[in-house]
Design a protein around this motif. Structure first.
Motif, short mmCIF file in Angstrom:
data_model
loop_
_atom_site.label_atom_id
_atom_site.label_comp_id
_atom_site.label_asym_id
_atom_site.label_seq_id
_atom_site.Cartn_x
_atom_site.Cartn_y
_atom_site.Cartn_z
N TRP A 147 0.83 -1.21 0.00
CA TRP A 147 0.00 0.00 0.00
C TRP A 147 0.86 1.26 0.00
O TRP A 147 0.53 2.25 -0.66
CB TRP A 147 -0.91 -0.03 1.22
CG TRP A 147 -1.72 1.22 1.39
CD1 TRP A 147 -2.81 1.61 0.68
CD2 TRP A 147 -1.46 2.27 2.34
NE1 TRP A 147 -3.26 2.83 1.12
CE2 TRP A 147 -2.46 3.27 2.13
CE3 TRP A 147 -0.50 2.47 3.33
CZ2 TRP A 147 -2.51 4.43 2.90
CZ3 TRP A 147 -0.56 3.63 4.09
CH2 TRP A 147 -1.54 4.59 3.87
N LEU A 148 1.98 1.21 0.70
CA LEU A 148 2.85 2.38 0.76
C LEU A 148 3.44 2.74 -0.60
O LEU A 148 3.65 3.92 -0.89
CB LEU A 148 3.99 2.14 1.77
CG LEU A 148 3.59 2.10 3.25
CD1 LEU A 148 4.78 1.74 4.12
CD2 LEU A 148 3.00 3.44 3.69
N VAL A 149 3.69 1.74 -1.43
CA VAL A 149 4.28 2.01 -2.74
C VAL A 149 3.23 2.10 -3.84
O VAL A 149 3.58 2.24 -5.02
CB VAL A 149 5.32 0.94 -3.10
CG1 VAL A 149 6.47 0.96 -2.11
CG2 VAL A 149 4.69 -0.45 -3.17
N GLY A 150 1.95 2.01 -3.48
CA GLY A 150 0.89 2.25 -4.45
C GLY A 150 0.52 1.07 -5.33
O GLY A 150 -0.03 1.28 -6.43
N VAL A 151 0.79 -0.16 -4.90
CA VAL A 151 0.40 -1.33 -5.68
C VAL A 151 -1.11 -1.51 -5.60
O VAL A 151 -1.72 -1.32 -4.53
CB VAL A 151 1.12 -2.59 -5.17
CG1 VAL A 151 0.64 -3.84 -5.90
CG2 VAL A 151 2.63 -2.43 -5.33
#
Length: 385
Positions: free
Chosen positions: A229-233
């Protein structure tokens, strides 16, 4: 066996078969309620002891604590499981309903040009695909989409009913679980010493599996989902569920998901995000997998990782999403039964409880057989331990 005893036994078999037919459709939810009640039972007793000063009857205190714990379990366990299941259904339904044949052909053409294929080769491939997409085939595809949609709707309704049963059964197990266990122990045709040892062994191995495998898998999956979630997947909840499953796999774990995700981010022109995910996987996920699992496994390992893997995969096949957690636990209970049976009636060395019972019974059996309690050569006492 006389006729009346035989008839009564046959009647019990028939009634038991009917009861099994009624329980079988709800079996995963019944087992899940039992597992949750087992996990929450120590908390139930501690809270009841804390409320001793409250001016309520003991039965009412038990009901109040069970109601609170059931609500907590719904929020902490049942609701996330339901949300994950809905997300999986929505993902499948979205793929089936949003599939666009012409757009897929255009993407295939672009992919072919990127791979350096000639225009004639690409045109031939497109022609072959178009020839297979006849009206009958398209109609069949629409029928499949409609059928799958109805099937997913039925599964959603069944899951809602099952979760309702789980919640109510969890509450009543917390309130009357002691009475139920005592009744099972009373009606089971097992020696009391063996029965108590079986209950103790089931308790030990079940907690061992929950701590060393289930809790570690949940922690790794949730932490992995946070990293994605932090890297936007995209589709983070679905990948979180996948990571929970693969974290049961020995020597593989969640890197099977976040590793390809790092490569995907590099391939899509996001080297900074890929580096962040790589460092997160090494610094957080790998440490959790190596150290947290080692702590729990070293303290009390219930099952070999290979058996846990079989329990997870087989549990999913047999019990659906509930089997992810129930499969290893059921195998652990089976192992506990085998251990106690081997200690009581087989060749395994019995532990303290069974050994002490055997020492108590051995002198009486020896005297009944030959009336000898001393050594016939020198008259000294024979050591029966």
């Amino acid at each position: 066996m006389d006729v009346r005893t035989g008839f009564f036994a046959l009647l019990l078999v028939i009634l038991g078969y009917i009861a099994a037919l009624m329980v079988f459709p709800l079996f995963p939810y019944v087992m899940a309620a039992g597992l949750l009640a087992f996990v929450l039972y120590p908390t139930q007793k501690r809270l009841e002891a804390t409320l001793d000063s409250v001016p309520l009857a003991e039965r009412h205190r038990s009901k109040l604590v069970a109601l609170v714990l059931t609500a907590v379990a719904m929020v902490a366990a049942v609701v996330p499981l339901f949300v994950f299941s809905v997300i999986v259904f929505q993902t499948v339904f979205s793929f089936l309903s949003e599939f666009d044949g012409p757009a897929a052909l255009d993407e295939l053409e672009a992919l072919g040009r990127d791979l350096g294929l000639e225009d004639e080769t690409i045109a031939d491939l497109q022609g072959q695909i178009r020839s297979t997409l006849e009206p009958d085939v398209i109609t069949d595809a629409i029928d499949i989409v409609v059928g799958e949609s109805l099937r997913l709707l039925n599964m959603g309704i069944e899951m809602g009913i099952g979760l309702l049963v789980l919640v109510f059964l969890l509450y009543y197990l917390l309130v009357d679980g002691d009475t139920f266990v005592e009744w099972v122990g009373a009606v089971a045709p097992i020696d009391p010493v063996v029965r108590d040892e079986l209950f103790d062994e089931v308790n030990v191995v079940t907690w061992a599996v929950i701590k060393s495998h289930v809790l570690v898998a949940l922690a790794e999956g949730i932490l992995g989902g946070i990293g994605l979630w932090l890297v936007g997947v995209s589709n983070v909840p679905l990948w979180t569920m996948v990571m929970i499953v693969v974290s049961f796999l020995p020597a593989i774990g969640v890197w099977l998901v976040w590793g390809p995700a790092v490569g995907y981010l590099f391939a899509t022109g996001e080297p900074m995000l890929a580096t962040v995910l790589l460092l997160y996987g090494i610094a957080v996920l790998s440490i959790v997998d190596n150290y947290l699992r080692a702590i729990f496994v070293d303290r009390s390992s219930g099952l070999h990782p290979a058996v846990v893997l079989i329990g997870v995969i087989g549990g999913i096949y047999l019990l659906g999403i509930m089997g992810l957690f129930l499969g290893p636990v059921l195998l652990a209970v089976f192992k506990a039964g085998l251990n106690v049976f081997g200690e009581a009636y087989g060749n395994l060395e019995p532990r303290e409880a069974l050994a002490e019972a055997a020492r108590d019974e051995q002198p009486m059996v020896q005297q009944q057989l030959d009336g000898v309690g001393t050594d016939p050569d020198d008259g000294t006492d024979v050591e029966t331990g």
